[in-house]
Design a protein around this motif. Structure first.
Motif: not given
Length: 344
Positions: A131, A186, A216, A220
């Motif tokens: 991730e 998140p 991270y 994304h």
């Protein structure tokens, strides 16, 4: 022969009272320092024992986490051992030239003992290795570059927990309403979902959380990710040494006995009990509760350092009554303070 006998000196066995007395009787000054590095450590347990043995001899105190992914440390080092401490640490290949962040305010009381723990991660995030790529992180900005980016309209994100940003922050920053870093990641991605092509500025106390957050975000699809070099601690040092504008208001929360260091004179939070302006964190004096909350001096006196009536009743009760009271009263109030007339 006890197979663990050779390692008994690698554990601190003094009581809290003995630790406080030892610190109070010291006749020398200490420096509070923090540092981190994401680096491969093949045997964290062996590294832990090596560091404990060396730092214990230098009378260092602190809280250090070691994992296969690196080290995250907050420490108190005797000034007369500072050079030796620095040379020893930098002599270890994984920590060569590791940068230090020196505390803004330091009374020498930041830690009582030396704790070095082996963890799965140096900052718990709940992520799997696929991730993020910690070698692909955001651009590190100096204090001057950071100020310029803010003035040009970049999006600023506070990567700390709610109780940290409550007492101090950069004005206009996005403040995630999270209890832990794991919850925060998140939430931040969700809040920024429509801003993937804009300039993002991340900040935290010393930089360790932003390092992983930037990786991270890039994973994304965020294209312009930046992080404050050295976090709030080093930002303050740069502001002072370079005589540039300080854009951080309030206190910087720290994870040691001080619980905060003042960056500006602004008091932006309030006592959780009476609502008066206050930015002093404390832990409830009832150790069965130990809730972290903001308490002014007046309420500290009124409630004997406790977070509420039940805890105060228990705290002041004779020892022979505590067991019965403990069965009747409820101390677990959650991680956040709520006044009796507040809703969650």
């Amino acid at each position: 022969m006890d197979p663990n006998s050779s390692k008994k000196h690698l554990i601190n066995r003094l009581s809290p009272e003995e630790l406080k007395e030892r610190l109070a009787n010291e006749t020398f000054k200490r420096t509070t320092v923090s540092f981190y590095r994401y680096v491969i450590i093949d045997d964290p347990a062996e590294m832990r024992d090596q560091l404990f043995s060396a730092w214990n001899k230098l009378q260092c105190y602190g809280r250090i986490y070691i994992a296969k992914e690196g080290i995250n440390a907050q420490m108190s080092v005797p000034d007369h051992f500072w050079q030796e401490f620095k040379e020893q640490l930098h002599a270890i290949p994984q920590f060569k030239d590791i940068p230090f962040k020196i505390a803004v305010e330091d009374d020498g009381q930041s830690f009582l003992k030396l704790q070095i723990k082996v963890r799965e991660q140096i900052v718990a995030d709940g992520l799997t290795p696929d991730e993020y790529d910690v070698t692909n992180v955001g651009k590190h900005l100096t204090a001057k570059e950071w100020n310029t980016a803010i003035e040009e309209g970049a999006i600023v994100v506070d990567m700390r927990n709610h109780y940290e940003s409550e007492i101090g922050r950069f004005e206009g920053a996005i403040l995630p309403d999270a209890e832990t870093f794991k919850e925060e990641l998140p939430e931040v991605v969700g809040k920024l979902q429509n801003n993937k092509d804009q300039k993002i500025l991340l900040y935290c106390t010393g930089g360790v959380r932003c390092e992983k957050t930037s990786a991270y975000l890039k994973h994304h699809g965020f294209s312009d990710v930046n992080q404050l070099l050295g976090g709030i601690i080093d930002y303050t040092r740069q502001v002072e040494t370079e005589q540039i504008e300080n854009k951080f208001i309030g206190k910087n929360f720290v994870f040691d006995n001080r619980l905060g260091e003042r960056i500006s004179d602004d008091v932006i939070s309030h006592c959780h009990q009476c609502g008066e302006p206050c930015d002093t964190h404390t832990n409830c004096a009832n150790k069965r509760c130990n809730l972290l909350f903001i308490q002014c001096e007046s309420c500290k006196t009124k409630y004997d350092g406790c977070c509420g009536d039940d805890c105060q009743t228990y705290f002041l009760a004779p020892q022979d009554e505590k067991e019965a009271l403990g069965q009747r009263l409820v101390f677990k109030r959650g991680k956040r303070f709520h006044r009796p007339n507040q809703t969650a």
